[in-house]
Design a protein around this motif. Structure first.
Motif, short mmCIF file in Angstrom:
data_model
loop_
_atom_site.label_atom_id
_atom_site.label_comp_id
_atom_site.label_asym_id
_atom_site.label_seq_id
_atom_site.Cartn_x
_atom_site.Cartn_y
_atom_site.Cartn_z
N TRP A 160 0.84 -1.20 0.00
CA TRP A 160 0.00 0.00 0.00
C TRP A 160 0.87 1.24 0.00
O TRP A 160 1.87 1.30 0.72
CB TRP A 160 -0.91 0.00 1.24
CG TRP A 160 -1.94 1.07 1.18
CD1 TRP A 160 -1.87 2.32 1.74
CD2 TRP A 160 -3.19 1.00 0.53
NE1 TRP A 160 -3.01 3.03 1.46
CE2 TRP A 160 -3.84 2.23 0.71
CE3 TRP A 160 -3.83 0.01 -0.22
CZ2 TRP A 160 -5.10 2.50 0.19
CZ3 TRP A 160 -5.09 0.28 -0.73
CH2 TRP A 160 -5.71 1.52 -0.52
N SER B 173 -2.34 7.52 1.56
CA SER B 173 -3.36 7.54 2.61
C SER B 173 -4.43 6.48 2.34
O SER B 173 -4.52 5.92 1.25
CB SER B 173 -4.01 8.93 2.67
OG SER B 173 -4.81 9.13 1.51
N GLY B 174 -5.27 6.26 3.34
CA GLY B 174 -6.34 5.28 3.21
C GLY B 174 -7.32 5.61 2.11
O GLY B 174 -7.75 4.74 1.37
N MET B 175 -7.67 6.88 1.98
CA MET B 175 -8.67 7.28 0.98
C MET B 175 -8.08 7.46 -0.42
O MET B 175 -8.69 7.05 -1.39
CB MET B 175 -9.33 8.60 1.40
CG MET B 175 -10.18 8.50 2.64
SD MET B 175 -11.86 7.97 2.35
CE MET B 175 -12.54 9.35 1.48
N GLU B 176 -6.90 8.05 -0.50
CA GLU B 176 -6.34 8.35 -1.81
C GLU B 176 -5.25 7.37 -2.24
O GLU B 176 -4.84 7.39 -3.40
CB GLU B 176 -5.77 9.78 -1.86
CG GLU B 176 -6.81 10.86 -1.82
CD GLU B 176 -7.28 11.18 -0.41
OE1 GLU B 176 -6.51 10.96 0.56
OE2 GLU B 176 -8.43 11.64 -0.26
N GLY B 177 -4.80 6.54 -1.34
CA GLY B 177 -3.71 5.64 -1.66
C GLY B 177 -4.13 4.51 -2.59
O GLY B 177 -5.31 4.34 -2.91
N THR B 178 -3.14 3.75 -3.00
CA THR B 178 -3.39 2.59 -3.85
C THR B 178 -2.53 1.44 -3.38
O THR B 178 -1.49 1.64 -2.75
CB THR B 178 -3.08 2.88 -5.34
OG1 THR B 178 -1.72 3.26 -5.45
CG2 THR B 178 -3.99 3.95 -5.90
N GLY B 179 -2.96 0.27 -3.72
CA GLY B 179 -2.21 -0.90 -3.33
C GLY B 179 -2.33 -1.99 -4.36
O GLY B 179 -3.00 -1.85 -5.39
N SER C 193 -7.76 -0.46 -3.76
CA SER C 193 -7.88 0.95 -3.40
C SER C 193 -9.14 1.16 -2.57
O SER C 193 -9.96 0.25 -2.43
CB SER C 193 -7.95 1.84 -4.66
OG SER C 193 -9.16 1.61 -5.36
N PHE C 194 -9.29 2.36 -2.04
CA PHE C 194 -10.52 2.70 -1.32
C PHE C 194 -11.72 2.47 -2.23
O PHE C 194 -12.72 1.89 -1.84
CB PHE C 194 -10.47 4.16 -0.86
CG PHE C 194 -11.72 4.60 -0.15
CD1 PHE C 194 -11.87 4.40 1.22
CD2 PHE C 194 -12.75 5.20 -0.85
CE1 PHE C 194 -13.03 4.79 1.88
CE2 PHE C 194 -13.91 5.60 -0.20
CZ PHE C 194 -14.05 5.39 1.17
N ARG D 82 -12.71 -1.08 -2.77
CA ARG D 82 -13.23 -1.72 -1.56
C ARG D 82 -14.60 -1.19 -1.18
O ARG D 82 -15.49 -1.95 -0.83
CB ARG D 82 -12.27 -1.55 -0.40
CG ARG D 82 -12.73 -2.33 0.82
CD ARG D 82 -11.67 -2.46 1.86
NE ARG D 82 -12.08 -3.45 2.86
CZ ARG D 82 -11.47 -3.62 4.00
NH1 ARG D 82 -10.40 -2.89 4.28
NH2 ARG D 82 -11.90 -4.51 4.85
N ASN E 63 -10.76 -6.51 -3.55
CA ASN E 63 -10.85 -6.06 -2.17
C ASN E 63 -10.85 -7.28 -1.25
O ASN E 63 -11.12 -8.39 -1.70
CB ASN E 63 -12.09 -5.18 -1.97
CG ASN E 63 -13.35 -5.91 -2.34
OD1 ASN E 63 -13.79 -6.81 -1.63
ND2 ASN E 63 -13.93 -5.55 -3.47
#
Length: 138
Positions: free
Chosen positions: A11, A14-20, A35-36, A39, A47
């Protein structure tokens, strides 16, 4: 029999704008987008809840096949859809919807074996949530 399997996640941000990305040892998933949006909304990628549904439906269906074989039945077709309900930060329910075509089995016997498969499937035993099952013999 004992074995291990591996998967990994990465990851960034951030939780909202980040990607993984998620990858599995078999490479069936190879840097699958996470990503947010994938999910909590709709988007291209996967997810954790979808992956649990896939694991649970696969494990249950394979377990059912083994139990049918032990009782002298061989399925022509078994199809399971797992629906994972995520609510307020918790997986509150997993519903397994089974459709099967098994020669020479009664609907009652099929439901009995399917219920046992739901109880003893390793993924069912792992999950600490309500698991329901509906069975349809075709």
């Amino acid at each position: 029999m004992k074995f291990t399997r591996k998967a990994n996640a990465n990851w960034k941000g951030s939780g909202m704008e980040g990607t993984g990305a998620i990858s599995t040892q078999s490479t069936t998933l190879n840097n699958a987008q996470l990503s947010f949006k994938t999910r909590f909304a709709e988007g291209v990628g996967t997810n954790p809840e979808e992956l649990i549904a896939a694991a649970h439906s696969g494990c249950f269906t394979m377990q059912l096949s083994f139990l049918l074989n032990e009782e002298g039945f061989v399925a022509d077709d078994l199809a399971t859809e797992a629906t994972v309900t995520f609510e307020d930060g918790t997986i509150t329910l997993i519903h397994l919807e089974l459709k099967g075509k098994v020669p020479s089995i009664t609907a009652e016997k099929f439901a009995e074996i399917a219920t046992k498969a739901k109880e003893i499937c390793p993924i069912s035993k792992l999950l600490k949530t309500q698991i329901t099952l509906s069975v349809n013999l075709l």
